[in-house]
Design a protein around this motif. Structure first.
Motif, PDB file in Angstrom:
ATOM      1  N   LEU A 637     -53.145 -39.886 -48.283  1.00  0.00           N
ATOM      2  CA  LEU A 637     -54.561 -39.414 -48.779  1.00  0.00           C
ATOM      3  C   LEU A 637     -55.362 -40.328 -49.173  1.00  0.00           C
ATOM      4  O   LEU A 637     -56.715 -40.747 -48.972  1.00  0.00           O
ATOM      5  N   ALA A 638     -54.793 -41.576 -49.486  1.00  0.00           N
ATOM      6  CA  ALA A 638     -55.196 -42.809 -50.059  1.00  0.00           C
ATOM      7  C   ALA A 638     -56.026 -43.534 -48.848  1.00  0.00           C
ATOM      8  O   ALA A 638     -57.179 -43.982 -49.036  1.00  0.00           O
ATOM      9  N   ALA A 639     -55.299 -43.665 -47.703  1.00  0.00           N
ATOM     10  CA  ALA A 639     -55.738 -44.257 -46.605  1.00  0.00           C
ATOM     11  C   ALA A 639     -56.988 -43.431 -46.005  1.00  0.00           C
ATOM     12  O   ALA A 639     -57.956 -44.012 -45.487  1.00  0.00           O
ATOM     13  N   THR A 640     -56.959 -42.138 -46.205  1.00  0.00           N
ATOM     14  CA  THR A 640     -58.003 -41.077 -45.585  1.00  0.00           C
ATOM     15  C   THR A 640     -59.072 -41.197 -46.451  1.00  0.00           C
ATOM     16  O   THR A 640     -60.422 -41.517 -45.905  1.00  0.00           O
ATOM     17  N   LEU A 641     -59.185 -41.294 -47.819  1.00  0.00           N
ATOM     18  CA  LEU A 641     -60.237 -41.566 -48.788  1.00  0.00           C
ATOM     19  C   LEU A 641     -60.813 -42.893 -48.458  1.00  0.00           C
ATOM     20  O   LEU A 641     -62.096 -43.209 -48.341  1.00  0.00           O
ATOM     21  N   LYS A 642     -60.002 -43.877 -48.101  1.00  0.00           N
ATOM     22  CA  LYS A 642     -60.769 -45.359 -47.731  1.00  0.00           C
ATOM     23  C   LYS A 642     -61.428 -45.253 -46.476  1.00  0.00           C
ATOM     24  O   LYS A 642     -62.601 -45.884 -46.399  1.00  0.00           O
ATOM     25  N   ALA A 643     -60.842 -44.689 -45.622  1.00  0.00           N
ATOM     26  CA  ALA A 643     -61.597 -44.636 -44.215  1.00  0.00           C
ATOM     27  C   ALA A 643     -62.726 -43.524 -44.319  1.00  0.00           C
ATOM     28  O   ALA A 643     -63.736 -43.896 -43.399  1.00  0.00           O
ATOM     29  N   ASP A 644     -62.452 -42.323 -45.225  1.00  0.00           N
ATOM     30  CA  ASP A 644     -63.393 -41.502 -45.011  1.00  0.00           C
ATOM     31  C   ASP A 644     -64.070 -41.044 -43.834  1.00  0.00           C
ATOM     32  O   ASP A 644     -65.414 -41.083 -43.612  1.00  0.00           O
ATOM     33  N   PRO A 645     -63.175 -40.449 -42.931  1.00  0.00           N
ATOM     34  CA  PRO A 645     -63.658 -40.279 -41.541  1.00  0.00           C
ATOM     35  C   PRO A 645     -64.732 -38.901 -41.590  1.00  0.00           C
ATOM     36  O   PRO A 645     -65.592 -38.882 -40.615  1.00  0.00           O
ATOM     37  N   GLY A 646     -64.589 -38.130 -42.445  1.00  0.00           N
ATOM     38  CA  GLY A 646     -65.589 -37.006 -42.422  1.00  0.00           C
ATOM     39  C   GLY A 646     -66.991 -37.301 -42.770  1.00  0.00           C
ATOM     40  O   GLY A 646     -67.912 -36.492 -42.413  1.00  0.00           O
ATOM     41  N   ALA A 647     -67.012 -38.548 -43.335  1.00  0.00           N
ATOM     42  CA  ALA A 647     -68.603 -38.893 -43.558  1.00  0.00           C
ATOM     43  C   ALA A 647     -69.377 -39.205 -42.203  1.00  0.00           C
ATOM     44  O   ALA A 647     -70.418 -39.304 -42.353  1.00  0.00           O
ATOM     45  N   ARG A 648     -68.755 -39.337 -41.130  1.00  0.00           N
ATOM     46  CA  ARG A 648     -69.248 -39.683 -39.938  1.00  0.00           C
ATOM     47  C   ARG A 648     -69.144 -38.428 -38.581  1.00  0.00           C
ATOM     48  O   ARG A 648     -67.644 -38.136 -38.670  1.00  0.00           O
TER      49      ARG A 648
END
Length: 667
Positions: A637-648
């Motif tokens: 989850l930390a890696a996901t929040l860092k990449a934040d793929p849902g923002a694009r």
């Protein structure tokens, strides 16, 4: 009249007859020649051309599979390969066995492969090409090009070969392609004839069947065997074309001619919602452990991670994996061929307590303040049911029951609520349903009740079954993917979108899962508060892993984010009373063989105060969900929040076909 005159007159008559007949014959011949040369020359020129130009079926360019950022998950690379044609070898007065032996001296052709080539030469139509070797180096290809003119029926070709740049990371989800076997060819023939309304017993049907067989026996042709490659086979394959080849009187290929006008249609490109870098990270985080992780965007329903480990390299299947290597995969106790996230079904263990808590509140049979005393075991229906903590938790309510994952509390909650309400809420949370995502496989798991047990087990539901279901054991099973859907729905509420894996490129049936619907006021808030207590309040089973951004390095709005979650440990065996000590403690997992240890589970979402991503982790035979699976979920989850793929938004591919890469050809 004298006899001489009569003889002379007779001779002249015969001569005139012959001359007249000859003139007529020559005249007719002249007219025919004029017709052929002046009026029908184009027709016969076309026929002559057809006799020396042959149209061979040509596999189309297979579509590319991308991740959401445009990274290639399944593409095509330039392929140097060598084929032989038994019929052309025979026409050249050569022997297939001798040619194969000669080729094996300069190519990497094993003895097993040599035997297979000879068997194919005997069993299949002699006009079909047989692959000798592919994925050759430039050096090997060059050597064969020099030899080929001396070996009638041997051809060195340049084509395409399926390539998987991320290797094992997407074996289960993207799948792989392989050469068509006889069953594949028969299936393709049946599908094609059905589509055009033909049957195999008609002349047209037989002609069409020969074309399909020749196409799918082409050395370059591959068929999807699993995952997206198999589900989207028609879209990815496109429309086959033809190749013009110049042949001599014996049918030997002399040259290949321009064929752009009959080249077919390339397959469609497909874009998945998955983030390849996040998937790679999740696999690396698992290390040597076997299991799966799924991450879903709560706001959009997009599946960002769907990994199963360990896994084989799909590239090994493209040209044909050896029987020895495949047997080793089948016999590996960690099940590398099994899609654990989508096909795997496990007892959800204590992660199911989320469902039971929500069902108890919805039914009104328990209030948040109702307290249950846990002494380490509880008596129901003439037997003891044990809590995971032998000394017990004392008095607990819904909040502390979730925080400490008290089994005795949830035994009582399940008994009061009843299996029918529990099953209803489980389905509203997305369990018990097979999701159509655009890949093969997928299991529905089981959300049991009386009707289910009568249909499946042929017996009625017993009260004791409800007690076991209360802690996610007994007949309850779910896939890790379903647990991620459950967590996303809890985090997002009734408006949470249905999960989806395909962003562009192929139509996928809509989800038929039960609607979540509205819950009683505060029900979901109370469940979420209990999940937050698990990771962030003293006494929580995963208190050490609640900080997703312990160092404050994540960008806004995720700085100092925490996660909410629920741990679970799913038994893979029944623990007999004889296996417990005087305190009621069972044998510790680390004292058991690996295959007998509990599965470790954890479901979570983050940030806890404004959920964006939900995650489910299962570590097979990992033991404790709170100490083994929880840190995996936190880090993913930390890696996901860092990449934040849902923002694009997901990548949209261009229409043109990319140039094929080839690492072995010199520049």
């Amino acid at each position: 009249m004298s006899r001489d005159w009569k003889n002379r007159s007779s001779f002249l008559s015969r001569r005139n007859i012959f001359l007249g007949g000859g003139a007529v014959a020559w005249g007719a011949l002249t007219v025919k020649l004029a017709e052929l040369q002046l009026f029908r020359s184009e027709e016969f020129e076309t026929k002559a051309t057809e006799n020396r130009i042959r149209l061979d079926p040509a596999p189309p360019h297979r579509g590319t599979v991308y991740d959401r950022a445009g990274r290639i998950l399944a593409g095509n690379k330039r392929n140097f390969y060598v084929t032989l044609n038994p019929e052309e070898i025979s026409n050249a007065s050569l022997n297939v066995a001798d040619v194969v032996k000669q080729l094996s001296r300069v190519l990497p052709v094993s003895e097993a492969r040599q035997r297979s080539i000879l068997q194919d030469a005997q069993s299949q139509e002699r006009f079909l090409d047989i692959m000798v070797a592919d994925d050759l180096t430039w050096e090997d290809f060059s050597r064969i090009n020099v030899m080929a003119p001396e070996l009638g029926g041997v051809t060195a070709e340049v084509g395409e070969l399926r390539s998987y740049p991320y290797y094992a990371a997407f074996y289960h989800t993207v799948g792989y392609v392989q050469k068509a076997n006889d069953k594949d060819v028969l299936r393709k023939i049946e599908e094609d004839l059905k589509a055009i309304g033909q049957t195999p017993d008609t002349a047209d049907g037989q002609k069409r069947a020969r074309i399909i067989r020749r196409l799918y026996k082409h050395p370059q042709m591959r068929v999807g065997k699993q995952g997206v490659e198999a589900f989207a086979e028609t879209a990815l394959t496109g429309e086959p074309g033809k190749t013009r080849v110049l042949v001599d009187a014996a049918g030997r290929v002399i040259d290949r001619l321009a064929s752009e006008d009959v080249s077919g249609r390339p397959g469609s490109d497909i874009v998945l919602t998955i983030d390849a870098e996040l998937q790679n990270y999740a696999i690396q985080r698992f290390g040597v452990e076997a299991g799966s992780a799924t991450v879903i965007d709560v706001k959009t329903g997009e599946v960002l991670v769907m990994m199963s480990t360990p896994a084989p390299d799909p590239n090994a299947f493209v040209s044909g994996i050896s029987q020895t290597a495949y047997t080793a995969l089948l016999e590996d106790e960690r099940n590398p061929l099994y899609h654990k996230a989508y096909d795997g079904t496990y007892p959800p263990g204590s992660t199911f307590k989320i469902v039971v808590a929500a069902a108890a509140l919805e039914s009104g049979k328990m209030s948040p303040e109702d307290r249950i005393h846990c002494s380490g075991r509880a008596w129901f229906y003439n037997r003891y049911y044990h809590c995971w903590k032998p000394e017990g938790h004392g008095w607990v309510n819904l909040h502390t029951g979730m925080q400490k994952s008290c089994d005795c509390y949830f035994y009582a909650a399940a008994q009061r609520t009843g299996i029918e309400k529990i099953a209803e809420v489980a389905k509203r949370f997305g369990l018990g349903h097979r999701y159509d995502l655009g890949l093969t496989g997928g299991k529905a798991g089981s959300v049991p009740n009386d009707a289910w047990k009568r249909a499946v087990m042929k017996e009625k539901w017993y009260d004791g079954d409800t007690i076991s279901a209360g802690i996610g054991q007994g007949y309850v099973t779910a896939s890790p993917f379903q647990l991620a859907v459950m967590c996303a729905r809890i985090a997002g509420g009734p408006d949470t979108p249905a999960p989806r894996l395909v962003a562009h490129g192929v139509a996928v049936p809509g989800s038929m899962a039960s609607d979540m619907g509205e819950f009683q006021p505060r029900s979901l808030d109370l469940v979420r508060a209990g999940m937050f207590a698990v990771t962030s309040e003293p006494g929580g089973t995963a208190i050490r892993y609640g900080e997703v951004d312990a160092e404050g390095l994540l960008p806004p709005p995720y700085t100092n984010a925490r996660m909410s979650g629920k741990s679970g440990s799913a038994q893979v065996r029944v623990i007999a009373m004889s296996e417990r000590n005087a305190k009621g403690e069972a044998i510790k997992n680390d004292k058991l063989p690996w295959r007998l240890r509990d599965h470790a589970l954890f479901v979570a979402y983050a940030p806890a105060d404004n959920p964006r991503y939900a995650c489910a982790v299962v570590v097979e035979h990992g033991g404790s969900g709170s100490s083994v699976a929880a840190p995996f979920a936190r880090d993913i989850l930390a890696a996901t929040l860092k990449a934040d793929p849902g923002a694009r938004p997901a990548f949209t591919p261009k229409a043109e076909v990319a140039t094929l890469p080839n690492e072995t050809e010199p520049t």
